[in-house]
Design an enzyme around this catalytic site. Sequence first.
Site, PDB file in Angstrom:
ATOM      1  CE  LYS A 125      74.424  39.697  26.332  1.00  0.00           C
ATOM      2  NZ  LYS A 125      73.408  40.818  26.135  1.00  0.00           N
ATOM      3  CD  GLU A 140      73.973  48.985  28.728  1.00  0.00           C
ATOM      4  OE1 GLU A 140      73.990  48.185  27.778  1.00  0.00           O
ATOM      5  OE2 GLU A 140      73.038  49.783  28.927  1.00  0.00           O
ATOM      6  CG  ASN A 150      71.536  52.141  27.018  1.00  0.00           C
ATOM      7  OD1 ASN A 150      71.156  51.093  26.513  1.00  0.00           O
ATOM      8  ND2 ASN A 150      72.104  52.197  28.206  1.00  0.00           N
ATOM      9  CB  THR A 208      67.767  40.031  34.924  1.00  0.00           C
ATOM     10  OG1 THR A 208      68.723  39.242  35.599  1.00  0.00           O
ATOM     11  CG2 THR A 208      66.567  40.229  35.799  1.00  0.00           C
ATOM     12  CB  THR A 237      75.590  42.558  23.221  1.00  0.00           C
ATOM     13  OG1 THR A 237      74.943  42.568  24.497  1.00  0.00           O
ATOM     14  CG2 THR A 237      75.029  41.411  22.390  1.00  0.00           C
ATOM     15  CB  SER A 276      76.198  53.980  16.435  1.00  0.00           C
ATOM     16  OG  SER A 276      75.185  54.946  16.679  1.00  0.00           O
TER      17      SER A 276
END
Length: 408
Positions: free
Chosen positions: A182, A280, A403, A193, A156, A408
């Site tokens: 992933k 991220e 995040n 996790t 993702t 969006s």
Amino acid sequence: MSDAVSPLATPFPALPAIAGATPRIARAGYKDWGRCDLTYVELVEGTAVAGVFTRNVCCSSEVELGRQNVQQGKARALVVNAGNSNAFTGYRGREAVEQIMSQVAAHLGCEKDQVFVSSTGVIGVPLPKDKARAGIEAALQAEVCSWEDAARTIGTTDTFTKGATASAMIGDTRVTFSAIIKGSGMIAPDMATMLGYIFTDAAVSPAFLQECLSAANRRTFSCITVDSDTSTSDTVLAFATGKAGNAELTSFDSPGADAFAAALEQVCRELSHLVVKDGEGAQKFIAVSVTGAVSDESARKVGLAIANSPLVKTAIAGEDANWGRVVMAVGKAGEPADRDRLSIGFGGTWAARDGQPLADYDEAPVAAHLKGSEISIEVDLGLGEGSATVWTCDLTHGYISINADYRS
């Protein structure tokens, strides 16, 4: 998968085919992103399965059913949906999962509890049953794909595909592991996790496979954190097809069992590190090593308090050798610690020993270490023999950007 690639990314390894495990991918269209988003792996009859799952009490139906079905120890198929976590969706979400299980079971002629389903993506949107049905139908007819294609399809916000391989000798027989995972955000140790899948051709009893996976998990997946948030969908499953032809491993008394367990843990460690390196917005991979604790578990909790501290993580992002923030994190961990015995270092250089800043402390080597991409923080509590290492990443503006725009 994100277009921007983490600076800590590593090339996808050459994962060998696993006899008895056949991956395929298809496009269900869970999101309007013009890519495959459904991974299907068919498993030979008799495949053993083990799993670890999130302890998040708002978990998905996929997790609930997976936790229940893994008890019977056998698997014939895995389905992973990307783009929709199907969590917090009530009976509609459960119906979608059961539909997938029934559809695949009818195709394979097996019990539906031998079909394992995972989903990842936005929370609170029921998985569209019509898209799932069409996606499964397409996957069943698709050509066999590579493990890298399968890894890309389950992603993702991941910025690179992640995989690991290992092998072990069981008597005269070599057994092989290929694994994909992933995970990038919503990563914290509370068993697994992320979504990870390990395939091996070894012959292993379900009970022993579960024992090995649970032990490996405690020292790998449960020792990483990106943002302290445990997902509603976290799952790691291990599948053993038995096609290598070795004498079945049933306990640590079985010849070759130690080698098998070590190889499985190696794969889990590599996968867990890859998830942190794709955290991220991550720019730095951080290892927090804690020694001198009253127990290993206490050391792990202290390590997690440091690794989850926004102040520590932002200091590392800014390459600031602010060891006082580590002192703070140790003190808030809720574990035994003595201010006057505490020692803290970075990259092998001690900044404070036995509760005092070193008189001859030279920050220059620490500053140089913090400019690198792999950072180590050392903490010695001076209380006992307990030790643990926890892995995390820095906290940057990139995490906020990703995040803030996630839906969006």
